[in-house]
Design an enzyme around this catalytic site. Sequence first.
Site, PDB file in Angstrom:
ATOM      1  CG  ASN A   1      19.240  13.216  47.581  1.00  0.00           C
ATOM      2  OD1 ASN A   1      20.203  13.069  48.343  1.00  0.00           O
ATOM      3  ND2 ASN A   1      19.185  14.176  46.679  1.00  0.00           N
TER       4      ASN A   1
ATOM      5  CE  LYS B   1      17.380  17.138  47.744  1.00  0.00           C
ATOM      6  NZ  LYS B   1      16.639  18.271  47.147  1.00  0.00           N
TER       7      LYS B   1
ATOM      8  CG  HIS C   1      20.235  16.342  42.578  1.00  0.00           C
ATOM      9  ND1 HIS C   1      19.928  17.640  42.913  1.00  0.00           N
ATOM     10  CD2 HIS C   1      19.228  15.575  43.077  1.00  0.00           C
ATOM     11  CE1 HIS C   1      18.787  17.660  43.587  1.00  0.00           C
ATOM     12  NE2 HIS C   1      18.345  16.423  43.691  1.00  0.00           N
TER      13      HIS C   1
ATOM     14  CD  GLU D   1      19.532  20.087  45.774  1.00  0.00           C
ATOM     15  OE1 GLU D   1      18.349  20.227  46.104  1.00  0.00           O
ATOM     16  OE2 GLU D   1      20.322  19.309  46.349  1.00  0.00           O
TER      17      GLU D   1
ATOM     18  CD  GLU E   1      15.328  14.697  41.378  1.00  0.00           C
ATOM     19  OE1 GLU E   1      14.756  14.418  42.427  1.00  0.00           O
ATOM     20  OE2 GLU E   1      16.459  15.195  41.332  1.00  0.00           O
TER      21      GLU E   1
ATOM     22  N   GLY F   1      11.751  20.407  46.016  1.00  0.00           N
ATOM     23  CA  GLY F   1      11.732  21.141  47.279  1.00  0.00           C
ATOM     24  C   GLY F   1      10.798  22.332  47.300  1.00  0.00           C
TER      25      GLY F   1
ATOM     26  CB  SER G   1       7.288  18.063  45.612  1.00  0.00           C
ATOM     27  OG  SER G   1       8.089  19.224  45.743  1.00  0.00           O
TER      28      SER G   1
END
Length: 240
Positions: free
Chosen positions: A9, A11, A84, A86, A156, A162, A202
Amino acid sequence: MRKKLVAGNWKMNLANLFELSPNEDVDVILFVPFTHIGVNRHLKEGGFNLGAQNFYPAESGAFTGEISASMIKDAGASYVLIGHSERRAIFGETNEFINEKVKFALKEDLIPIFCVGETLEEREKNITFEVISEQIKIGFKEVSEEDAKKVIIAYEPVWAIGTGKTATSEQAEEVCLQLRKLISELYSKEASETVRILYGGSVNMKNAKELFSMPNIDGGLVGGASLTAEFSEVIKGAAK
């Protein structure tokens, strides 16, 4: 046997140019910014798959800034990220809206990678399974077993995305096993054994092999490590 899968991904980033070599043991998907799906068609021709990071669940309309499933397919992609963290946290996407997207993607012959995961606060309250169970049950609402088998689930943990923190292989395996049991309860054992479940958070070249060796982890959804040549090493970590 479920074939291993590694998805990168990007992003809102552009990756450094690097050489990727196909691996017959691993499916590879690149979720690039929408404007670069067409540009990266040569990767598809080289044996890789392309995906979009988002879409809006409508055929067309007054949805400024959004893209449709047909646009994604026209650009050369076959997969789409849905749910996701985010999108949930920054753009306020609810479980119910994510369910709309899952159903619409399947109707339009796009394969969803459906993301679920808990926050650090939720893990510390020991409600990880409750949170993820709700995300799955609502996300798969009114999805037939035949379609459910096409969905790829990505676990996730939000606290590991991140941050440099990674769930241990045992922690990740524990949740992925629970996800597989949940799919069995919602559909059938056959469905649970068919659906591929990825781990994301990560993932890098140092931990990929151990994570992907877990019996219920079928690969990974990779963020930062998919932007450099390190991604090749992550893919190798998923190979037999």
